[in-house]
Each structure stands twice: as C-alpha cells, then as structure tokens.
Design an enzyme around this catalytic site. Structure first.
Site, mmCIF file in Angstrom:
data_model
loop_
_atom_site.group_PDB
_atom_site.id
_atom_site.type_symbol
_atom_site.label_atom_id
_atom_site.label_comp_id
_atom_site.label_asym_id
_atom_site.label_seq_id
_atom_site.Cartn_x
_atom_site.Cartn_y
_atom_site.Cartn_z
ATOM 1 N N LYS A 185 0.865 -1.184 0.000
ATOM 2 C CA LYS A 185 0.000 0.000 0.000
ATOM 3 C C LYS A 185 0.898 1.231 0.000
ATOM 4 C CE LYS A 185 -1.652 2.658 3.117
ATOM 5 N NZ LYS A 185 -1.672 3.982 2.505
ATOM 6 N N GLU A 260 10.724 0.638 10.007
ATOM 7 C CA GLU A 260 11.737 1.672 9.776
ATOM 8 C C GLU A 260 11.050 2.994 10.076
ATOM 9 O OE1 GLU A 260 13.524 4.324 9.003
ATOM 10 O OE2 GLU A 260 13.710 4.077 6.826
ATOM 11 N N CYS A 294 14.496 9.757 6.353
ATOM 12 C CA CYS A 294 14.553 9.146 7.681
ATOM 13 C C CYS A 294 15.911 9.375 8.335
ATOM 14 C CB CYS A 294 14.227 7.672 7.575
ATOM 15 S SG CYS A 294 15.203 6.827 6.346
ATOM 16 N N GLU A 392 11.463 14.061 15.747
ATOM 17 C CA GLU A 392 11.725 14.127 14.306
ATOM 18 C C GLU A 392 10.827 15.205 13.678
ATOM 19 O OE1 GLU A 392 10.477 10.792 11.738
ATOM 20 O OE2 GLU A 392 12.446 10.957 10.814
HETATM 21 P P1 NAD Z 1 2.461 7.802 9.093
HETATM 22 O O1 NAD Z 1 3.349 6.928 9.886
HETATM 23 O O2 NAD Z 1 1.524 8.702 9.824
HETATM 24 O O3 NAD Z 1 1.583 6.909 8.102
HETATM 25 C C1 NAD Z 1 2.232 5.969 7.271
HETATM 26 C C2 NAD Z 1 1.206 5.142 6.559
HETATM 27 O O4 NAD Z 1 0.542 4.296 7.485
HETATM 28 C C3 NAD Z 1 0.123 5.934 5.860
HETATM 29 O O5 NAD Z 1 0.006 5.453 4.543
HETATM 30 C C4 NAD Z 1 -1.142 5.648 6.650
HETATM 31 O O6 NAD Z 1 -2.288 5.584 5.828
HETATM 32 C C5 NAD Z 1 -0.844 4.287 7.232
HETATM 33 N N1 NAD Z 1 -1.520 4.049 8.517
HETATM 34 C C6 NAD Z 1 -1.976 4.959 9.404
HETATM 35 N N2 NAD Z 1 -2.523 4.336 10.481
HETATM 36 C C7 NAD Z 1 -2.383 3.012 10.260
HETATM 37 C C8 NAD Z 1 -2.712 1.854 11.029
HETATM 38 N N3 NAD Z 1 -3.302 1.951 12.229
HETATM 39 N N4 NAD Z 1 -2.406 0.639 10.524
HETATM 40 C C9 NAD Z 1 -1.795 0.525 9.331
HETATM 41 N N5 NAD Z 1 -1.467 1.591 8.556
HETATM 42 C C10 NAD Z 1 -1.746 2.820 9.023
HETATM 43 O O7 NAD Z 1 3.374 8.623 8.105
HETATM 44 P P2 NAD Z 1 3.017 9.842 7.172
HETATM 45 O O8 NAD Z 1 1.626 10.350 7.428
HETATM 46 O O9 NAD Z 1 3.368 9.432 5.816
HETATM 47 O O10 NAD Z 1 4.066 10.913 7.699
HETATM 48 C C11 NAD Z 1 3.987 11.388 9.041
HETATM 49 C C12 NAD Z 1 5.351 11.400 9.679
HETATM 50 O O11 NAD Z 1 5.960 10.112 9.598
HETATM 51 C C13 NAD Z 1 6.365 12.310 9.020
HETATM 52 O O12 NAD Z 1 6.240 13.605 9.455
HETATM 53 C C14 NAD Z 1 7.667 11.690 9.438
HETATM 54 O O13 NAD Z 1 8.051 12.134 10.705
HETATM 55 C C15 NAD Z 1 7.363 10.221 9.493
HETATM 56 N N6 NAD Z 1 7.836 9.530 8.275
HETATM 57 C C16 NAD Z 1 8.918 8.738 8.385
HETATM 58 C C17 NAD Z 1 9.424 8.115 7.258
HETATM 59 C C18 NAD Z 1 10.637 7.254 7.326
HETATM 60 O O14 NAD Z 1 11.344 7.129 6.338
HETATM 61 N N7 NAD Z 1 10.892 6.581 8.423
HETATM 62 C C19 NAD Z 1 8.814 8.287 6.027
HETATM 63 C C20 NAD Z 1 7.668 9.085 5.956
HETATM 64 C C21 NAD Z 1 7.192 9.688 7.100
#
Ligand code: NAD
Length: 499
Positions: A185, A260, A294, A392
């Site tokens: 996804k 990650e 990240c 972060e």
């Molecule tokens: P998020 O962790 O909020 O969401 C990631 C994904 O998980 C989304 O596609 C969301 O639809 C899905 N999701 C949400 N709740 C879920 C659940 N209960 N079960 C399964 N899936 C679920 O990340 P985001 O909204 O893309 O970004 C928010 C923050 O996350 C950023 O500000 C950053 O700090 C961090 N981030 C980290 C990385 C990394 O490389 N580690 C990458 C993108 C974002």
C-alpha cells in the site's frame, strides 16, 4: 489489458490498482486524487480501496505464494529479478518524473535514486540461488539434521511518500529472493509510482499475484492489510506512532514485523575535522530532499572551539541554496511534500523559538515561491531537553547543540529515543572508531553522511525500529528456518525417551 493511465474527463491521468495480475478499480468504484506539491494541483486519480480490496489482493498473493511462485527455485527467481532490473533501467527517467510529480522532490535526486535501484534487484538476485541451509552435526549417531530457509509467506508493506519506489524496492528485492509475495500500500500522498512499476513487474514475467498494489486514502486500508490473517510479515516505513499500532495489529495474528521509523540523527563535529567537508556534509544531511528523509542529520553536535567557524560556513552555504521548481536543473531544494508536512515544520520552528532557540537563518516559509516552500533553517542554542532536539521534524530544520568533551558529545547524540543514523567528523582514526562504537545508531558514517548500498544492512534501534533492510540480513527477515531431523537407524525406540 491496457496498462497506460487513461485521461479522465477532468484531465487527470486515471490509474487502476494491480491485483492478481489484473488492473482493477476499487470494489466501491471510489477514487481519489494525487496532487503535485509544486503546482498544488491534482494531476492523477487512483482507486480508493477499502478492506474488501485488500482482502482480494492478499488472496491473490496467497494463491501465488502457495501455487506457481511457491514452486519456483532461486535460479528462476533470479532470472526474473534480473529482467525486472533491466526494465527498471529502461524506465528510470519516466519513473523519476512520476516520483517528482507526486512528492515534489528534485528530479535529479529521484533520477539518481531510480538509476541506482536496479542494483538492489541484481544484488538480491545473486542471493536468491544461495539461500542454502546447513547440515548440523548431530549429537546422536542415529540422526542427520539439516536446515532450510523457507519463505515466510505473504508480506504486507506500507511505504511512505518521501522515497516511494526506493523504500518499496528495499522490501521487494529481498522478499522476492526469499520466495515471498507482496501486497503493497503506497502512501496516499504518492500512490502513482507503484502502479507504474507494476507494469514492469508484469512485463518481466512474474506470475500473477506475486506483486499487488492497493491504493487507498484512509488509514483503514493500511490497517486492513496489517490485520489480515493471510499476511505473515508486515514491513512498515513511517512514523513511530503508527509503527507501534502496526506492530500491535500484526502481533494479534502472529505476523512478523520490520519497522523503519525515522530518527533524530546527530552529526558530531570534533575540532580536528575538515570544516569545509563538514559544512557540505551537514548541508547534504539536512537540506537534501528538503529534510524529508529518515536519516536526515537533523542535529548538529559541534565542539565549542569550532562552533562559530563551522556555523559561518553552514550559514553562507545555506543562504545560497536555490529553492524552486523540482524539475529544474538549478534547483537544490524543492517544496515540502504536502500541506500537513508544511504545518508540522512551521509548528516545530515556532515552538523552538518559544523555548529559547535562536534562528541563524531561515525560520519562515518562502512566500515568493508559494504554497509549500519553507526556507532552509538553522536553529542555534538548542539544548538536549528542547523538543527540536528530541522529536523528528522531517523537514529542512537543523538544530545546533554545543559540547566540550567527547563523552558529552556521545551522551548528547544518544539522548533521544531514536537510533537510526549518526555522522562523526574527525581527523583522528582512534576517536572515529571509539565514537562510532559508542553511538546508539544502526548506521554510522565517518567523515561522510547518508550513503547507502544494496549489500549494506540499514536500520535502526529504539524508536527507529526493528530489523534490517538491504544486505544479507534483509533476506533473513523474509525467511523462516526449518530444522529437519532424519532418523537413520530404523530401530524401534523407547516411546518415553527422546532421541
Ligand atoms: P504515518 O506513519 O503517519 O503513516 C504511514 C502510513 O501508514 C500511511 O500510509 C497511513 O495511511 C498508514 N496508517 C496509518 N494508520 C495506520 C494503522 N493503524 N495501521 C496501518 N497503517 C496505518 O506517516 P506519514 O503520514 O506518511 O508521515 C507522518 C510522519 O511520519 C512524518 O512527518 C515523518 O516524521 C514520518 N515519516 C517517516 C518516514 C521514514 O522514512 N521513516 C517516512 C515518511 C514519514
């Protein structure tokens, strides 16, 4: 079956999902739009899946896993992976353009990423036919014992918007080598590139169901995937908060998990470092990709003696960073990827100033460029207890902390819950190793920063997550070790003793 997106009446490119080797709409028929962060305008539309679509994708993956794909050997998997690598090479430029359109990152950065990605497929193709078990010398003369590394089964992956195809590939290449199947996804902010990539997986000749893409807008879609009993391993990249929920949902049906979750990585600068090189490394660490990585080196932990000399270099270079159209050759920093991210970054800077941090440069949006541009920002006088030293931000904001002793520097670097990356800048080889060994981080770069390769394990400790991507370690995440005991004597034995 047509693979190209078709224009909709509203001028958007309309994509369908890839499930079980077919292009499909969501069962509900719902769709959502993907927006170009630079123009602020929607440019594509994709199906808005729900639990029912996730279920179909997992079932398709199960059919492949326990059918044709499950019967392939490592040589056959390697052959298909090399073909996919060839196709990826052919299409790298187009896929990079799609990524830039969806996430607003520099075209030249995305091109660099896409051109390097086939290396992951080729490295893991080389591993696919070498996943051998071992014969274990038995302590009993009547037994031969050996191990097999079997695929864990269907993998459910949730990948983020910052480097969509790269972070997908870091999961896909090792899991294909291991003989698993995938339902991915992509992020709701960048749903398109995984669908474009599916076309190549099909062309390479992978059986239907090995690779499936479900696009959805709501967190419920990710949750439905993680909770699905057919998913045997969950591979997640995103925030720690969602990572914990993902791990809990997976644990409820005993699926294994790799996480990650980003970091608050520190770059430690000692007085004997080459300050010109450090300034470049610091800029690359925090402002490349608009800080949305990240491993962003978001804390600069600098020795008091070189604080001013280094910051004058960092400030001068930061103020020359060219913001603008991510597709232009001259641009060095693009917009933030989405409005939520813009709000997050602004909020962190406002609260840092209220807590007593100073702004050396930046600290505000770039209104001249419109919507989602934020000036590269350096915050000084930050102390380890401040929010910007612990949390972060995922944006172009550098927090500067000062130290006097090596011990203090290591303590500062280790003072967050995260543990993903760290940089050590010094001319002293003994100090370089000593400090590298003391840092609580999965990846340490000495006199460099933010380098990755397919054969080097990547991952974090603490709130940065579990498990490793890349390197041999990554294949182990997707296999289960089975021990096989063969009785050799044929003798009738006492049923009430072991052996
Ligand atoms: P998020 O962790 O909020 O969401 C990631 C994904 O998980 C989304 O596609 C969301 O639809 C899905 N999701 C949400 N709740 C879920 C659940 N209960 N079960 C399964 N899936 C679920 O990340 P985001 O909204 O893309 O970004 C928010 C923050 O996350 C950023 O500000 C950053 O700090 C961090 N981030 C980290 C990385 C990394 O490389 N580690 C990458 C993108 C974002």
């Amino acid at each position: 079956m047509s693979t190209a997106p078709s224009p909709t009446g509203d001028g958007l490119a309309a994509y369908r999902m890839w499930i079980g080797g077919q292009w499909r709409e969501a069962a509900s028929g719902a769709r959502f739009e993907s927006t170009d962060p630079f123009t602020g305008l929607p440019w594509a539309s994709v199906p808005d899946a729900a639990a029912e679509d996730v279920d179909q994708a997992v079932r398709a993956a199960e059919q492949a896993q326990y059918g044709a794909w499950g019967k392939t050997n490592g040589f056959e998997r390697a052959r298909l992976m090399h073909r996919l690598a060839d196709l990826l090479e052919r299409e790298a430029a187009d896929l990079a353009a799609t990524e830039t359109r969806d996430n607003g990152k520099l075209l030249r950065e995305m091109l660099g990423q896409l051109e390097y990605l086939p290396a992951w497929l080729r490295y893991f193709a080389g591993v696919a036919d070498k996943l051998q078990g071992e014969v274990i010398p038995s302590d009993r003369p009547n037994f031969m014992v050996y191990t097999r590394h079997e695929p864990v089964g269907v993998v459910g992956a949730i990948v983020p918007w910052n480097s969509p195809l790269m972070l997908l590939m870091w999961k896909l290449a090792p899991l294909l080598a291991a003989g698993c199947t995938l339902v991915v996804k992509p992020s709701e902010h960048t749903p398109v590139s995984a669908l474009e990539f599916a076309r190549l997986v099909d062309e390479a000749g992978f059986p239907p169901g090995v690779f499936n893409v479900v696009t959805g807008q709501s967190a419920d879609v990710g949750q439905a995937l993680v909770e699905h009993p057919g998913v045997r391993h969950v591979a997640f990249t995103g925030s720690p908060g969602v990572g914990v929920k993902v791990a809990q949902s997976a644990a409820a049906h005993f699926a294994r998990v790799t996480l990650e979750l980003g970091g608050k990585s520190a770059q430690l600068v000692f007085p004997d470092a080459d300050l010109e090189a450090v300034a470049n490394g610091v800029i690359a660490g925090i402002f490349a990709a608009t800080g949305q990585t990240c491993v962003a080196g978001s804390r600069l932990v600098v020795h008091r003696e070189v604080h001013d000399a280094l910051l004058s270099r960092v400030r001068a270079r930061t103020e020359r960073i060219v913001l603008g159209d991510p597709t232009s050759e001259d641009t060095e920093m693009g917009p933030l990827s989405n409005p939520a991210q813009f709000k997050t970054v602004s909020g962190f800077v406002e609260r840092a100033v209220a807590e007593g941090a100073g702004i050396l440069t930046g600290g505000c949006p770039d209104h001249g460029l419109g919507g989602l541009f934020y000036r590269p920002t350096v915050l000084t006088g930050v102390t380890p207890d401040m929010e910007v030293a612990r949390e972060e931000i995922f944006g172009p904001v550098l927090s500067v902390l000062t130290f006097d002793t090596e011990e203090e520097a290591v303590d500062m670097a280790n003072s967050t819950e995260y543990g993903l990356g760290a940089g050590v800048w010094t001319g002293d080889v003994r100090r370089a190793h000593r400090v590298a060994h003391s840092l609580r981080a999965g990846n340490v770069w000495v006199n460099s920063y933010r380098v990755v390769a397919p054969n080097v394990p990547f991952g974090g400790t603490g709130a940065s997550g579990w498990g490793r991507e890349s390197g041999i370690d990554a294949v182990r995440e997707y296999t289960v070790t089975k021990a096989v005991w063969i009785e050799l004597s044929g003798a009738t034995r006492d049923p009430f003793t072991l052996g």
